[in-house]
Design a protein around this motif. Sequence first.
Motif, PDB file in Angstrom:
ATOM      1  N   GLY A 124       0.813  -1.214   0.000  1.00  0.00           N
ATOM      2  CA  GLY A 124       0.000   0.000   0.000  1.00  0.00           C
ATOM      3  C   GLY A 124       0.843   1.258   0.000  1.00  0.00           C
ATOM      4  N   VAL A 125       1.842   1.306   0.884  1.00  0.00           N
ATOM      5  CA  VAL A 125       2.712   2.487   0.954  1.00  0.00           C
ATOM      6  C   VAL A 125       3.496   2.642  -0.347  1.00  0.00           C
ATOM      7  CG1 VAL A 125       4.611   3.582   2.193  1.00  0.00           C
ATOM      8  CG2 VAL A 125       2.878   2.316   3.468  1.00  0.00           C
ATOM      9  N   ALA A 126       4.003   1.531  -0.880  1.00  0.00           N
ATOM     10  CA  ALA A 126       4.759   1.591  -2.134  1.00  0.00           C
ATOM     11  C   ALA A 126       3.877   2.064  -3.286  1.00  0.00           C
ATOM     12  CB  ALA A 126       5.350   0.221  -2.448  1.00  0.00           C
ATOM     13  N   THR A 127       2.615   1.644  -3.295  1.00  0.00           N
ATOM     14  CA  THR A 127       1.683   2.098  -4.331  1.00  0.00           C
ATOM     15  C   THR A 127       1.507   3.610  -4.270  1.00  0.00           C
ATOM     16  OG1 THR A 127       0.502  -0.014  -4.301  1.00  0.00           O
ATOM     17  CG2 THR A 127      -0.678   1.879  -5.206  1.00  0.00           C
ATOM     18  N   ALA A 128       1.371   4.130  -3.050  1.00  0.00           N
ATOM     19  CA  ALA A 128       1.231   5.580  -2.887  1.00  0.00           C
ATOM     20  C   ALA A 128       2.466   6.306  -3.406  1.00  0.00           C
ATOM     21  CB  ALA A 128       0.993   5.910  -1.416  1.00  0.00           C
ATOM     22  N   ALA A 129       3.644   5.797  -3.057  1.00  0.00           N
ATOM     23  CA  ALA A 129       4.891   6.439  -3.481  1.00  0.00           C
ATOM     24  C   ALA A 129       5.055   6.368  -4.997  1.00  0.00           C
ATOM     25  CB  ALA A 129       6.071   5.772  -2.780  1.00  0.00           C
ATOM     26  N   PHE A 130       4.734   5.221  -5.574  1.00  0.00           N
ATOM     27  CA  PHE A 130       4.847   5.058  -7.022  1.00  0.00           C
ATOM     28  C   PHE A 130       3.894   5.995  -7.760  1.00  0.00           C
ATOM     29  CE2 PHE A 130       3.458   2.339 -10.796  1.00  0.00           C
ATOM     30  CZ  PHE A 130       4.462   2.817 -11.624  1.00  0.00           C
ATOM     31  N   ALA A 131       2.666   6.122  -7.253  1.00  0.00           N
ATOM     32  CA  ALA A 131       1.692   7.016  -7.895  1.00  0.00           C
ATOM     33  C   ALA A 131       2.173   8.461  -7.859  1.00  0.00           C
ATOM     34  CB  ALA A 131       0.332   6.881  -7.208  1.00  0.00           C
ATOM     35  N   LYS A 132       2.678   8.896  -6.701  1.00  0.00           N
ATOM     36  CA  LYS A 132       3.174  10.270  -6.583  1.00  0.00           C
ATOM     37  C   LYS A 132       4.373  10.502  -7.498  1.00  0.00           C
ATOM     38  CE  LYS A 132       0.569  12.172  -3.305  1.00  0.00           C
ATOM     39  NZ  LYS A 132      -0.206  13.416  -3.491  1.00  0.00           N
ATOM     40  N   ALA A 133       5.292   9.541  -7.522  1.00  0.00           N
ATOM     41  CA  ALA A 133       6.484   9.690  -8.356  1.00  0.00           C
ATOM     42  C   ALA A 133       6.122   9.705  -9.837  1.00  0.00           C
ATOM     43  CB  ALA A 133       7.466   8.560  -8.058  1.00  0.00           C
ATOM     44  N   GLY A 170      14.110  20.478 -21.192  1.00  0.00           N
ATOM     45  CA  GLY A 170      13.192  20.502 -22.319  1.00  0.00           C
ATOM     46  C   GLY A 170      12.233  19.340 -22.431  1.00  0.00           C
ATOM     47  N   LYS A 171      12.183  18.449 -21.427  1.00  0.00           N
ATOM     48  CA  LYS A 171      11.248  17.322 -21.507  1.00  0.00           C
ATOM     49  C   LYS A 171      10.911  16.834 -20.101  1.00  0.00           C
ATOM     50  CE  LYS A 171      15.217  14.284 -22.417  1.00  0.00           C
ATOM     51  NZ  LYS A 171      15.841  13.389 -23.417  1.00  0.00           N
ATOM     52  N   PRO A 172       9.746  16.168 -19.943  1.00  0.00           N
ATOM     53  CA  PRO A 172       9.411  15.610 -18.623  1.00  0.00           C
ATOM     54  C   PRO A 172      10.506  14.661 -18.158  1.00  0.00           C
ATOM     55  CG  PRO A 172       7.527  15.494 -20.102  1.00  0.00           C
ATOM     56  CD  PRO A 172       8.706  15.892 -20.950  1.00  0.00           C
ATOM     57  N   ILE A 173      10.779  14.681 -16.865  1.00  0.00           N
ATOM     58  CA  ILE A 173      11.927  13.899 -16.386  1.00  0.00           C
ATOM     59  C   ILE A 173      11.723  12.402 -16.567  1.00  0.00           C
ATOM     60  CG2 ILE A 173      12.673  15.683 -14.770  1.00  0.00           C
ATOM     61  CD1 ILE A 173      11.506  13.978 -12.495  1.00  0.00           C
ATOM     62  N   ARG A 174      10.483  11.937 -16.740  1.00  0.00           N
ATOM     63  CA  ARG A 174      10.294  10.509 -16.965  1.00  0.00           C
ATOM     64  C   ARG A 174      10.849  10.063 -18.316  1.00  0.00           C
ATOM     65  NH1 ARG A 174       3.746   9.722 -17.896  1.00  0.00           N
ATOM     66  NH2 ARG A 174       3.583  10.844 -19.871  1.00  0.00           N
ATOM     67  N   GLU A 175      11.138  11.012 -19.197  1.00  0.00           N
ATOM     68  CA  GLU A 175      11.722  10.672 -20.490  1.00  0.00           C
ATOM     69  C   GLU A 175      13.244  10.619 -20.441  1.00  0.00           C
ATOM     70  OE1 GLU A 175      10.034  13.114 -23.588  1.00  0.00           O
ATOM     71  OE2 GLU A 175       8.016  12.925 -22.734  1.00  0.00           O
ATOM     72  N   HIS A 176      13.827  10.926 -19.286  1.00  0.00           N
ATOM     73  CA  HIS A 176      15.258  10.711 -19.088  1.00  0.00           C
ATOM     74  C   HIS A 176      15.463   9.247 -18.703  1.00  0.00           C
ATOM     75  CE1 HIS A 176      16.525  14.933 -19.355  1.00  0.00           C
ATOM     76  NE2 HIS A 176      15.367  15.219 -18.768  1.00  0.00           N
ATOM     77  N   PRO A 177      16.363   8.534 -19.366  1.00  0.00           N
ATOM     78  CA  PRO A 177      16.455   7.076 -19.182  1.00  0.00           C
ATOM     79  C   PRO A 177      16.625   6.610 -17.742  1.00  0.00           C
ATOM     80  CG  PRO A 177      17.670   7.722 -21.127  1.00  0.00           C
ATOM     81  CD  PRO A 177      17.241   9.000 -20.465  1.00  0.00           C
ATOM     82  N   MET A 178      17.450   7.295 -16.946  1.00  0.00           N
ATOM     83  CA  MET A 178      17.657   6.813 -15.579  1.00  0.00           C
ATOM     84  C   MET A 178      16.391   6.933 -14.742  1.00  0.00           C
ATOM     85  SD  MET A 178      21.554   7.834 -14.486  1.00  0.00           S
ATOM     86  CE  MET A 178      21.526   9.517 -15.110  1.00  0.00           C
ATOM     87  N   VAL A 179      15.638   8.017 -14.940  1.00  0.00           N
ATOM     88  CA  VAL A 179      14.376   8.164 -14.213  1.00  0.00           C
ATOM     89  C   VAL A 179      13.363   7.138 -14.712  1.00  0.00           C
ATOM     90  CG1 VAL A 179      12.454   9.718 -13.705  1.00  0.00           C
ATOM     91  CG2 VAL A 179      14.798  10.596 -13.728  1.00  0.00           C
ATOM     92  N   ALA A 180      13.317   6.934 -16.024  1.00  0.00           N
ATOM     93  CA  ALA A 180      12.400   5.932 -16.576  1.00  0.00           C
ATOM     94  C   ALA A 180      12.692   4.551 -15.996  1.00  0.00           C
ATOM     95  CB  ALA A 180      12.518   5.904 -18.097  1.00  0.00           C
ATOM     96  N   MET A 210      14.006   3.915 -13.071  1.00  0.00           N
ATOM     97  CA  MET A 210      13.505   3.913 -11.695  1.00  0.00           C
ATOM     98  C   MET A 210      12.007   3.618 -11.665  1.00  0.00           C
ATOM     99  SD  MET A 210      15.276   7.238  -9.942  1.00  0.00           S
ATOM    100  CE  MET A 210      17.009   7.623 -10.127  1.00  0.00           C
ATOM    101  N   LEU A 211      11.251   4.272 -12.537  1.00  0.00           N
ATOM    102  CA  LEU A 211       9.799   4.086 -12.553  1.00  0.00           C
ATOM    103  C   LEU A 211       9.433   2.655 -12.921  1.00  0.00           C
ATOM    104  CD1 LEU A 211       8.793   7.452 -14.251  1.00  0.00           C
ATOM    105  CD2 LEU A 211       8.312   6.792 -11.887  1.00  0.00           C
ATOM    106  N   LEU A 212      10.150   2.072 -13.881  1.00  0.00           N
ATOM    107  CA  LEU A 212       9.859   0.685 -14.249  1.00  0.00           C
ATOM    108  C   LEU A 212      10.218  -0.274 -13.118  1.00  0.00           C
ATOM    109  CD1 LEU A 212       9.347   1.820 -17.088  1.00  0.00           C
ATOM    110  CD2 LEU A 212      10.516  -0.198 -17.999  1.00  0.00           C
ATOM    111  N   GLU A 213      11.305   0.010 -12.406  1.00  0.00           N
ATOM    112  CA  GLU A 213      11.647  -0.830 -11.254  1.00  0.00           C
ATOM    113  C   GLU A 213      10.557  -0.744 -10.187  1.00  0.00           C
ATOM    114  OE1 GLU A 213      14.863  -1.150  -7.591  1.00  0.00           O
ATOM    115  OE2 GLU A 213      15.480  -0.093  -9.417  1.00  0.00           O
ATOM    116  N   MET A 214      10.059   0.465  -9.939  1.00  0.00           N
ATOM    117  CA  MET A 214       8.996   0.639  -8.951  1.00  0.00           C
ATOM    118  C   MET A 214       7.739  -0.124  -9.367  1.00  0.00           C
ATOM    119  SD  MET A 214       9.648   4.717  -8.452  1.00  0.00           S
ATOM    120  CE  MET A 214       8.494   5.101  -7.137  1.00  0.00           C
ATOM    121  N   GLU A 215       7.370   0.011 -10.639  1.00  0.00           N
ATOM    122  CA  GLU A 215       6.180  -0.680 -11.141  1.00  0.00           C
ATOM    123  C   GLU A 215       6.310  -2.188 -10.986  1.00  0.00           C
ATOM    124  OE1 GLU A 215       3.614  -0.607 -15.267  1.00  0.00           O
ATOM    125  OE2 GLU A 215       5.793  -0.852 -15.417  1.00  0.00           O
ATOM    126  N   THR A 216       7.470  -2.724 -11.341  1.00  0.00           N
ATOM    127  CA  THR A 216       7.687  -4.167 -11.261  1.00  0.00           C
ATOM    128  C   THR A 216       7.656  -4.646  -9.818  1.00  0.00           C
ATOM    129  OG1 THR A 216       9.068  -4.025 -13.246  1.00  0.00           O
ATOM    130  CG2 THR A 216       9.229  -6.042 -11.947  1.00  0.00           C
TER     131      THR A 216
END
Length: 575
Positions: free
Chosen positions: A297-306, A317-327, A329-335
């Motif tokens: 539950g807590v991880a879901t909240a953190a992932f949604a906010k991130a 010039g672009k949303p930070i999720r389009e930077h590979p290292m941040v992307a 991180m997001l995929l690791e969180m989702e998995t």
Amino acid sequence: MNATNFFSGNPDLVEVFDKAVSWDRIVRAVEGETADVTATVATWREVCDLAGRYIATEIAPRAAKVDEIGVIRDDGQIRMNEPMLENLRGLAELGLASPSVPPDYGGASLPFTVTMMIAEMLARADLATQVQHGIGWNSPAALIYRFGNDEQKARYLPRLAKGEIMGAVAMTEPQAGSDVGRLATTATQQGGDGCWILKGRKQFISAGQGDMVIVLARCVAGSTGLDGLGMFVADRERDNYVVERAEHKFTIRGSPTCALVFEGTRATALGNPGDGWKQILTFMNESRLGVGIQGIGVATAAFAKASDYAAQRVQMGKPIREHPMVAEMLLEMETTVAGARALAYEAAVLQDLVMFGRDQDAARDARELTPLVKWYGTEGAVRVCRLALQIHGGYGVVDEYDVGRFMRDSLITPIYEGTSQIQSLMAVKDLMKWTLRAPASLVRRGPSRILARASPGGRAGSDFAAARGHIQGSLRLLVARLLRRKGPALLRGAELSDEDLGPILLHAERLTESLAHTHVARVLAERARLIPERRRLAERAARTALLVTERNRRAIALDDGSVLERIAAWRSERS
């Protein structure tokens, strides 16, 4: 993920409910063979949707205030703050105080799997509120229903189901945390009217400010260890016991974590005095699954906010999720979140089959998965919250952005209800028993009953099989060391000392990490068979399992013995 309903707005949780859970088995176990499965599941789904809407729109917006105010300490009295009370009143008004209580006592007889989905949503909104709900209402109700006599059930269950009273379960003592056998609180029978007198202290009792408490105490004179324990119910009225203090802590601030003093406390036995350890084990197993789900539950909240922040925050010039290292991180969180959820609800279904269906095969599988759910769900939560903090950058440490609270709250989950290290010892103890009983598992498809029978296909299946092989390789290394010490007698059941087991105890958490990741790869690969759109998720989990198991196998192989040498030196200092 939709923030207005934590059930229908969470596609992965909905997918688990609609496509992954074996509801037909649960309904038959809970309601009987002739129950209408479709209608029953539809009702349970409506309950989840109702809870998800209230939790998202009412409890989540109050979470920051619950955390900011914390526990109220007023002239020696310990109580919950008003936003917390408002959260709990709303849940009670919806009939969700103790929804697993049978209808005869005012509840809805919800199965464990459904109550855990409600718990996950509550933990996503506010972990402190979930603790008060789970420990204050659900846990006492479950134990009283399971072990109480008719008088105790009639006295407590209707009031717990309506949210009129709140309780707690008191096990931990200042000198007896994970080592329950050192428990010193005593229960002495007085007269023939069923009254027992409690004497002792309890510490770190969640929701300990309530109206009653279930106490684990030593009730057989001269007993030691886990023998001679019993569970007892004590009311707080008329200062029957003292809530000495609530701890000052930086995590789950709105939930009172209390020290309790029993001095001549009147109580009644819950079940048979002397069966306390066997009884409390049922609570501990369910609680450990529950804490793993808290982490989700807590991880879901953190992932949604991130995810939201990374989509909106523009840098270079672009949303930070389009930077590979941040992307990445997001995929690791989702998995991590999806994998933890898949594993947790597989275990929750097994727990329902054990509780309601007395299914012994399910009991064996639940025993294998429970410590892994606790370990992976909570350690994963800390990792996900840490990544969410990193994605937010400097804003992550500003209270306005919530992720700091998620980080703080996540840190308690690998500690209470058995630390990650205790879970590792439990998991590896059973694994070694299996291995020594069936040495062929070291070269065949082992290393455990569930992993041995799994055979997912595709790329995920290949990586899963390789990860499973690395676990077998790790076990071969450890068993070979034991054989060098004990010889063939090892396979004939020779007793093993702590010194013999040293390398296994040292590497228990590495083995547990490997097991947990490999089980996550298994369960996600099995789901991908049913839902092809989940193939990439399953492949990511399997690749991670392969990397983790390979790293841990190498760490075990390269162990230089220095840790055990230092332990031997410390031991010699005591002699």
